[in-house]
Design an enzyme around this catalytic site. Structure first.
Site, mmCIF file in Angstrom:
data_model
loop_
_atom_site.group_PDB
_atom_site.id
_atom_site.type_symbol
_atom_site.label_atom_id
_atom_site.label_comp_id
_atom_site.label_asym_id
_atom_site.label_seq_id
_atom_site.Cartn_x
_atom_site.Cartn_y
_atom_site.Cartn_z
ATOM 1 C CE LYS A 1 -0.797 -4.697 3.111
ATOM 2 N NZ LYS A 1 -1.230 -5.877 2.342
ATOM 3 C CE1 TYR B 1 -3.300 -2.889 5.261
ATOM 4 C CE2 TYR B 1 -2.413 -0.743 4.659
ATOM 5 C CZ TYR B 1 -3.079 -1.906 4.314
ATOM 6 O OH TYR B 1 -3.545 -2.068 3.029
ATOM 7 C CB SER C 1 -0.862 -0.012 1.255
ATOM 8 O OG SER C 1 -1.413 1.259 1.471
ATOM 9 C CB SER C 2 0.350 4.684 -1.301
ATOM 10 O OG SER C 2 -0.906 4.909 -0.707
ATOM 11 C CB CYS C 3 -0.055 3.731 4.210
ATOM 12 S SG CYS C 3 -0.229 1.993 4.515
ATOM 13 C CG HIS D 1 -10.282 2.347 2.116
ATOM 14 N ND1 HIS D 1 -10.358 0.993 1.896
ATOM 15 C CD2 HIS D 1 -9.071 2.558 2.699
ATOM 16 C CE1 HIS D 1 -9.257 0.410 2.329
ATOM 17 N NE2 HIS D 1 -8.454 1.330 2.821
HETATM 18 N N1 LIG Z 1 -8.639 -1.085 -0.797
HETATM 19 C C1 LIG Z 1 -7.665 -0.187 -0.897
HETATM 20 O O1 LIG Z 1 -7.916 1.033 -0.991
HETATM 21 C C2 LIG Z 1 -6.237 -0.632 -0.909
HETATM 22 C C3 LIG Z 1 -5.859 -1.962 -0.804
HETATM 23 N N2 LIG Z 1 -4.519 -2.290 -0.826
HETATM 24 C C4 LIG Z 1 -4.064 -3.672 -0.723
HETATM 25 O O2 LIG Z 1 -4.653 -4.468 -1.741
HETATM 26 C C5 LIG Z 1 -4.884 -5.794 -1.242
HETATM 27 C C6 LIG Z 1 -6.333 -6.150 -1.428
HETATM 28 O O3 LIG Z 1 -7.130 -5.232 -0.688
HETATM 29 P P1 LIG Z 1 -8.714 -5.197 -0.841
HETATM 30 O O4 LIG Z 1 -9.119 -6.055 -1.964
HETATM 31 O O5 LIG Z 1 -9.116 -3.788 -0.802
HETATM 32 O O6 LIG Z 1 -9.162 -5.856 0.532
HETATM 33 P P2 LIG Z 1 -10.543 -6.571 0.887
HETATM 34 O O7 LIG Z 1 -10.755 -6.374 2.340
HETATM 35 O O8 LIG Z 1 -11.606 -6.140 -0.054
HETATM 36 O O9 LIG Z 1 -10.235 -8.102 0.589
HETATM 37 C C7 LIG Z 1 -9.303 -8.811 1.333
HETATM 38 C C8 LIG Z 1 -9.529 -10.281 1.109
HETATM 39 O O10 LIG Z 1 -8.640 -11.025 1.940
HETATM 40 C C9 LIG Z 1 -9.368 -12.048 2.595
HETATM 41 N N3 LIG Z 1 -8.782 -12.379 3.891
HETATM 42 C C10 LIG Z 1 -8.551 -11.536 4.914
HETATM 43 N N4 LIG Z 1 -8.032 -12.217 5.946
HETATM 44 C C11 LIG Z 1 -7.926 -13.508 5.550
HETATM 45 C C12 LIG Z 1 -7.466 -14.691 6.173
HETATM 46 N N5 LIG Z 1 -7.003 -14.686 7.425
HETATM 47 N N6 LIG Z 1 -7.516 -15.841 5.478
HETATM 48 C C13 LIG Z 1 -7.993 -15.872 4.215
HETATM 49 N N7 LIG Z 1 -8.429 -14.787 3.563
HETATM 50 C C14 LIG Z 1 -8.402 -13.618 4.237
HETATM 51 C C15 LIG Z 1 -10.744 -11.456 2.777
HETATM 52 O O11 LIG Z 1 -11.699 -12.447 3.023
HETATM 53 P P3 LIG Z 1 -12.847 -12.140 4.119
HETATM 54 O O12 LIG Z 1 -13.467 -10.856 3.686
HETATM 55 O O13 LIG Z 1 -13.719 -13.324 4.013
HETATM 56 O O14 LIG Z 1 -12.120 -12.018 5.417
HETATM 57 C C16 LIG Z 1 -10.943 -10.748 1.457
HETATM 58 O O15 LIG Z 1 -11.389 -11.614 0.461
HETATM 59 C C17 LIG Z 1 -4.432 -5.796 0.217
HETATM 60 O O16 LIG Z 1 -3.120 -6.277 0.290
HETATM 61 C C18 LIG Z 1 -4.440 -4.334 0.585
HETATM 62 O O17 LIG Z 1 -3.516 -4.082 1.594
HETATM 63 C C19 LIG Z 1 -3.564 -1.322 -0.945
HETATM 64 C C20 LIG Z 1 -3.882 -0.011 -1.059
HETATM 65 C C21 LIG Z 1 -5.238 0.441 -1.052
HETATM 66 C C1 LIG Z 2 -5.592 2.842 1.483
HETATM 67 C C2 LIG Z 2 -5.187 3.477 2.772
HETATM 68 O O1 LIG Z 2 -6.341 3.686 3.573
HETATM 69 C C3 LIG Z 2 -6.137 4.276 4.869
HETATM 70 O O2 LIG Z 2 -5.542 5.509 4.782
HETATM 71 P P1 LIG Z 2 -6.232 6.790 4.214
HETATM 72 O O3 LIG Z 2 -5.640 7.122 2.910
HETATM 73 O O4 LIG Z 2 -6.183 7.859 5.217
HETATM 74 O O5 LIG Z 2 -7.700 6.272 3.880
HETATM 75 P P2 LIG Z 2 -9.213 6.610 4.088
HETATM 76 O O6 LIG Z 2 -9.825 6.256 2.803
HETATM 77 O O7 LIG Z 2 -9.796 5.959 5.281
HETATM 78 O O8 LIG Z 2 -9.291 8.196 4.354
HETATM 79 C C4 LIG Z 2 -8.819 9.134 3.433
HETATM 80 C C5 LIG Z 2 -9.143 10.534 3.894
HETATM 81 O O9 LIG Z 2 -10.560 10.709 3.760
HETATM 82 C C6 LIG Z 2 -11.078 11.278 4.949
HETATM 83 N N1 LIG Z 2 -12.499 10.924 5.084
HETATM 84 C C7 LIG Z 2 -13.524 11.813 5.008
HETATM 85 N N2 LIG Z 2 -14.695 11.214 5.253
HETATM 86 C C8 LIG Z 2 -14.400 9.879 5.424
HETATM 87 C C9 LIG Z 2 -15.220 8.762 5.694
HETATM 88 O O10 LIG Z 2 -16.439 8.839 5.844
HETATM 89 N N3 LIG Z 2 -14.566 7.548 5.802
HETATM 90 C C10 LIG Z 2 -13.205 7.440 5.647
HETATM 91 N N4 LIG Z 2 -12.643 6.212 5.760
HETATM 92 N N5 LIG Z 2 -12.412 8.511 5.433
HETATM 93 C C11 LIG Z 2 -13.003 9.720 5.309
HETATM 94 C C12 LIG Z 2 -10.176 10.717 6.041
HETATM 95 O O11 LIG Z 2 -10.276 11.490 7.220
HETATM 96 C C13 LIG Z 2 -8.817 10.816 5.356
HETATM 97 O O12 LIG Z 2 -8.310 12.122 5.455
HETATM 98 C C14 LIG Z 2 -5.264 3.414 5.675
HETATM 99 O O13 LIG Z 2 -5.966 2.285 5.998
HETATM 100 C C15 LIG Z 2 -3.978 3.041 4.965
HETATM 101 O O14 LIG Z 2 -3.409 1.988 5.625
HETATM 102 C C16 LIG Z 2 -4.145 2.714 3.517
HETATM 103 O O15 LIG Z 2 -3.404 1.961 2.946
#
Ligand SMILES: NC(=O)C1=CN([C@@H]2O[C@H](COP(=O)(O)OP(=O)(O)OC[C@H]3O[C@@H](n4cnc5c(N)ncnc54)[C@H](OP(=O)(O)O)[C@@H]3O)[C@@H](O)[C@H]2O)C=CC1
Ligand SMILES: C[C@H]1O[C@H](OP(=O)(O)OP(=O)(O)OC[C@H]2O[C@@H](n3cnc4c(=O)[nH]c(N)nc43)[C@H](O)[C@@H]2O)[C@@H](O)[C@@H](O)C1=O
Length: 328
Positions: free
Chosen positions: A141, A137, A108-110, A180
């Site tokens: 990563k 987290y 992730s970008s974080c 998010h």
């Molecule tokens: N979404 C985003 O904005 C971002 C995501 N990423 C990265 O991209 C990747 C995918 O994220 P995303 O698709 O959003 O995540 P989701 O939460 O949508 O999906 C994660 C998946 O992993 C499965 N999972 C979690 N824990 C377990 C476990 N213990 N055993 C088996 N399966 C498991 C979940 O299954 P279940 O739901 O059944 O637990 C789910 O299918 C991750 O590595 C994340 O860090 C990076 C940057 C941004």
């Molecule tokens: C993908 C990334 O996701 C997380 O980091 P983040 O970028 O801060 O993500 P976010 O989507 O939760 O928030 C983005 C911004 O948006 C604002 N914001 C406004 N209103 C809402 C709101 O209603 N919900 C949420 N969640 N945020 C809100 C919030 O306050 C923040 O300023 C980490 O898990 C990190 O680990 C990671 O990898």
């Protein structure tokens, strides 16, 4: 990847994993290995090792993780560091033991410092303190990137770590607190429109800037990377610093190369949803990192850039939310 290669998509029901499965199926890959969380808990080392031993996948997309927005990360830090360290360590090691050809680890970008220069380049890794709301987290990563790098150096594996920016798209998590920002705002604006509420409250000050990539574009980038010819793929796998003197982890940023403020994003989502009331800001909620813009020149150089415009991506995401709401 041959069309009949055995491809394991870990986390195939998640936002990214489901998009990777759609992409692979559309391209004619039919030998996909998929297990739900209930069928295989990837935090369980013995079960994960047995699964790899029995199935022997050729390629692995590591998209399973404990994932959530800023408040979820801040509320459940123990789960975010523990689950992610376990899932990725179990898969990365089992992939080595069972001679997986290529593995794509999603970070992730974080992982980059809270105040990294913008746009953030791959070499900015480990150059400064992390954003506290998601440090557990991010550290998991970063350990995943280092593990890919270490296995490549010691065992000659071909593991690549892809760092996506913030993602959104069909199949997202629309939980009111743990999601998010984009799925949360889609839900908030939709519910306000339906109930006739006059104001929607957005977390934080609205000034942080974020870069957003549509999930199907993310999947396309992942499949593109996995299919790179050997010379190009291997050029991304990092080098042994003790030999080259260079800090070159096996890392590649995946993003769109431009960002918006949360306030601008809220306006755009309100238009997409058709909410015409006011937007307020709850400054008791955390802003997180002030800005996280990826430098995507490495990705562009190897020939991939994101095709989807945010307005059309948001429309599809909103339709997905409406479908889910109708089914519920
Ligand atoms: N979404 C985003 O904005 C971002 C995501 N990423 C990265 O991209 C990747 C995918 O994220 P995303 O698709 O959003 O995540 P989701 O939460 O949508 O999906 C994660 C998946 O992993 C499965 N999972 C979690 N824990 C377990 C476990 N213990 N055993 C088996 N399966 C498991 C979940 O299954 P279940 O739901 O059944 O637990 C789910 O299918 C991750 O590595 C994340 O860090 C990076 C940057 C941004
Ligand atoms: C993908 C990334 O996701 C997380 O980091 P983040 O970028 O801060 O993500 P976010 O989507 O939760 O928030 C983005 C911004 O948006 C604002 N914001 C406004 N209103 C809402 C709101 O209603 N919900 C949420 N969640 N945020 C809100 C919030 O306050 C923040 O300023 C980490 O898990 C990190 O680990 C990671 O990898």
């Amino acid at each position: 990847m041959d069309k009949n290669a055995k491809i394991y998509v870990a986390g195939h029901r998640g936002l990214v994993g489901s998009a990777i499965v759609r992409n692979l199926q559309a391209a004619g890959y039919s030998n996909l290995l998929l297990r739900t969380h209930a069928e295989l808990d990837l935090t369980n080392q013995v079960a994960t090792a047995a699964f790899f031993e029995a199935e022997k996948p050729d390629y692995v997309f590591l998209a399973a993780a404990k994932v959530g927005g800023i408040v979820a990360n801040n509320t459940y830090p123990a789960e975010f560091i523990r689950d992610n360290l376990l899932i990725q360590s179990n898969i990365i090691h089992a992939a080595y033991v069972n001679q997986v050809k290529r593995l794509l680890f999603l970070g992730s970008s974080c992982i980059y410092p809270k105040l990294a220069p913008q746009p953030m380049r791959e070499e900015h890794l480990l150059t400064g303190p992390l954003e506290p709301t998601n440090r557990p987290y991010a550290l998991a990563k970063i350990a995943g990137v280092e593990m890919c790098w270490s296995y490549n150096r010691q065992y000659g594996t071909k593991y690549l770590a892809a760092m996506p920016t913030n993602l959104y798209g069909p199949g997202d998590n629309y939980h009111p607190e743990n999601s998010h920002v984009i799925p949360a705002l889609i839900r908030k604006f939709h519910e306000a429109k339906v109930s006739g509420a006059s104001t929607v409250t957005v977390w934080g000050t609205g000034t942080p800037k974020r870069e957003f990539l549509y999930s199907d574009d993310m999947a396309d980038a992942c499949v593109f990377l996995m299919n790179l010819p050997d010379d190009k793929y291997e050029s991304l796998l990092g080098s042994d610093e003790s030999k080259t003197g260079k800090f070159e982890p096996p890392l590649i940023n995946i993003g769109v190369g431009h960002d918006v403020s949360i306030s601008e994003l809220a306006q755009t989502v309100s238009v997409t949803v058709g909410f015409t009331g006011d937007i307020a800001f709850d400054t008791s909620k955390p802003d997180g990192t002030p800005r996280k813009l990826m430098d995507v020149s490495r990705l562009h150089r190897i020939g991939w850039s994101a095709p989807t415009q945010m307005t059309s991506g948001l429309q599809t995401a909103y339709r997905d939310f409406l479908d889910l709401t109708l089914k519920a």
